[in-house]
Design a protein around this motif. Structure first.
Motif, PDB file in Angstrom:
ATOM      1  N   UNK A  67       0.829  -1.210   0.000  1.00 43.14           N
ATOM      2  CA  UNK A  67       0.000   0.000   0.000  1.00 43.14           C
ATOM      3  C   UNK A  67       0.861   1.257   0.000  1.00 43.14           C
ATOM      4  N   UNK A  68       1.884   1.300   0.849  1.00 47.93           N
ATOM      5  CA  UNK A  68       2.687   2.525   0.979  1.00 47.93           C
ATOM      6  C   UNK A  68       3.509   2.827  -0.276  1.00 47.93           C
ATOM      7  N   UNK A  69       3.883   1.802  -1.039  1.00 45.28           N
ATOM      8  CA  UNK A  69       4.635   2.036  -2.269  1.00 45.28           C
ATOM      9  C   UNK A  69       3.732   2.355  -3.449  1.00 45.28           C
ATOM     10  N   UNK A  70       2.422   2.199  -3.256  1.00 39.79           N
ATOM     11  CA  UNK A  70       1.477   2.550  -4.306  1.00 39.79           C
ATOM     12  C   UNK A  70       1.259   1.485  -5.358  1.00 39.79           C
ATOM     13  N   UNK A  71       1.742   0.256  -5.133  1.00 36.10           N
ATOM     14  CA  UNK A  71       1.571  -0.783  -6.145  1.00 36.10           C
ATOM     15  C   UNK A  71       0.315  -1.627  -5.930  1.00 36.10           C
ATOM     16  N   UNK A  72      -0.438  -1.341  -4.878  1.00 33.49           N
ATOM     17  CA  UNK A  72      -1.626  -2.130  -4.583  1.00 33.49           C
ATOM     18  C   UNK A  72      -2.602  -2.149  -5.749  1.00 33.49           C
TER      19      UNK A  72
END
Length: 90
Positions: A67-72
């Motif tokens: 989630x924090x890296x934005x790949x979700x």
């Protein structure tokens, strides 16, 4: 799920898939649509110094780093059947 699908289509294709999967020099992790790991190959275990059994209960869709890296959103799109390319992230 993947293995059963391939096996039902052709036992020979299943055997070829297994050989390619296990002998690949590329680390491979296969998830089900709910986000749980269903298979990893030997290269994955070597790269991460871990065994598939240690992933019991792990769900990529609930991983805070994903989630924090934005790949979700890439995972969600892929699990909905879309082909995606995930950019390299740290």
């Amino acid at each position: 799920e993947v293995e059963l699908f391939i096996y039902n289509k052709s036992p020979d294709a299943h055997n070829r898939f297994q050989a390619l999967f296990q002998q690949s020099a590329v680390a491979i992790q296969i998830y089900n649509r709910q986000g749980f790991t269903v298979a990893v190959n030997d290269a994955w275990e070597t790269l991460f110094g871990s065994k598939k059994a240690q992933l019991e209960g792990y769900n990529v869709l609930e991983d805070p780093q994903v989630h924090s890296t934005g790949v979700i959103h890439f995972f969600r799109r892929a699990f909905n059947g879309e082909t995606v390319h995930v950019p390299a992230t740290y």
